[in-house]
Design an enzyme around this catalytic site. Structure first.
Site, short mmCIF file in Angstrom:
data_model
loop_
_atom_site.label_atom_id
_atom_site.label_comp_id
_atom_site.label_asym_id
_atom_site.label_seq_id
_atom_site.Cartn_x
_atom_site.Cartn_y
_atom_site.Cartn_z
N CYS A 1 0.85 -1.15 0.09
CA CYS A 1 -0.15 0.10 -0.07
C CYS A 1 0.89 1.24 0.05
CB CYS A 1 -1.08 -0.09 1.37
SG CYS A 1 -1.99 1.61 1.17
N GLY A 2 0.93 1.85 -1.25
CA GLY A 2 1.80 3.26 -1.30
C GLY A 2 1.30 4.12 -0.72
N HIS A 3 -0.30 4.35 -0.65
CA HIS A 3 -0.70 5.64 -0.03
C HIS A 3 -0.56 5.53 1.37
CE1 HIS A 3 -4.80 3.58 0.97
NE2 HIS A 3 -4.64 4.49 1.90
N GLY B 1 -0.52 4.16 -4.69
CA GLY B 1 0.82 4.50 -4.46
C GLY B 1 1.47 3.15 -5.25
N SER B 2 1.00 2.00 -4.67
CA SER B 2 1.72 0.76 -5.41
C SER B 2 1.12 0.61 -6.79
CB SER B 2 1.43 -0.31 -4.64
OG SER B 2 0.04 -0.47 -4.41
#
Length: 327
Positions: free
Chosen positions: A86-88, A252-253
């Site tokens: 999870c990028g965010h 994000g990802s």
């Protein structure tokens, strides 16, 4: 049952941070597997689903790191379970770690917050001036193309889909291929086709990775090509992940996956920046930080904002104590 959370959002996408949830395992990847069938899943449901959350809620349980090389670990969760990346959320955790003092920071420089996640070790590089956070850079695990041009018959016609790994496996295709645009008025149709493509390709051989815990299609990215800026390609996307959940941010990802694909096709040069917009108009900026043997190390720039602190309690007579989902 009572749990206190600290809620943030990154480019509009919620992230609910929870400490103290018991999990078992020597690594975050092992803790995720145990959490799926263990007691942590009941806590996920309690905090994620209605009436305390909603079908598009997202969050994470803070865990110990795999070793002393990271500041902490996290189990990411959504309405359907626990995700691998999870990028965010990583961006939000960087801001949270600095704001709370969990990671000592440079008030006039860059602070690296190192986090163990199920897909590996990532960083949030928190940049400050005079103690104010200006931006956060999500530095992801190696991201790579898994398969190109997979033919697929859908309810909206025949399409070709690419599979890319950005910490999770994403199916990606132009929204125009299914006669849609990435705009709020098309959300219902985007969710429907996103779910359809995810489940159609979930068992595809290219989506089965060496680490089976990372296998399967996590989400579908549909994008609009908006041409180029002076810095590089400009795109707008929506990521439909889990089973019909919509990322309000540019993901994000998912952005990392797009960077890997555009770098592989030559559409994103090493000195260029991808301007990546979301369905609600928020923005990430991304680039290739490093080339690897199989792909790239992407960096995604964004910002997170604190929403507030909540304490959730369970009334012993509550008839919907376990939470519910309408999607």
């Amino acid at each position: 049952m009572q749990w206190t959370t600290e809620d943030w959002h990154t480019a509009g996408e919620p992230f609910r941070i929870v400490e103290g949830v018991p999990t078992r395992g020597d690594t975050v990847a092992e803790r995720r597997v145990e959490a799926i069938s263990g007691g942590a899943d009941a806590i996920r449901r309690f905090l994620c689903l209605e009436p305390r959350g909603h079908d598009d809620m997202y969050g994470g349980f803070i865990t110990p790191p795999d070793d002393a090389g990271a500041d902490f670990g996290v189990l990411f969760w959504h309405k359907d379970g626990f995700s691998t990346a999870c990028g965010h959320g990583t961006i939000a955790l960087g801001a949270w770690a600095v704001r709370t003092g969990r990671v000592p920071s440079d008030p006039d420089g860059e602070t690296a917050v190192t986090i163990d996640v199920p897909s590996g070790r990532v960083q949030a590089l928190v940049r400050q001036s005079a103690g104010r956070i200006d931006e956060i850079v999500f530095r992801n695990v190696e991201s790579r193309v898994l398969a190109r041009g997979i033919p697929l018959r859908t309810s909206r016609g025949d399409v070709e889909v690419d599979l890319v790994f950005g910490g999770a496996v994403y199916a990606t295709l132009p929204a125009s291929a299914v006669a849609l645009e990435v705009t709020p008025q098309h959300t219902t149709d985007l969710i429907a086709i996103g779910r359809e493509i995810k489940w159609a390709l979930n068992e595809h051989p290219a989506a089965q990775l060496d680490d089976a815990r990372l296998s399967g299609v996590y989400g579908t990215i549909l994008f609009d090509d908006l041409g180029r800026t002076d810095a590089g390609p400009h795109q707008r996307n929506v990521t439909v992940f889990a089973d019909g959940e919509v990322d309000r941010s540019p993901c994000g990802s998912g952005t990392a996956a797009r960077v890997a694909l555009l770098a592989a096709t030559g559409e994103l040069a090493d000195d260029e920046t991808l301007t990546h917009d979301s369905i609600i108009g928020t923005r990430f900026l991304a680039r290739v930080a490093e080339r690897t043997t199989e792909g790239v190390i992407p960096e995604v720039r964004g910002m997170a904002h604190r929403v507030g602190t909540c304490t959730f309690e369970l009334d012993e007579n509550d008839p919907v104590a376990d939470g519910f989902s309408l999607r």
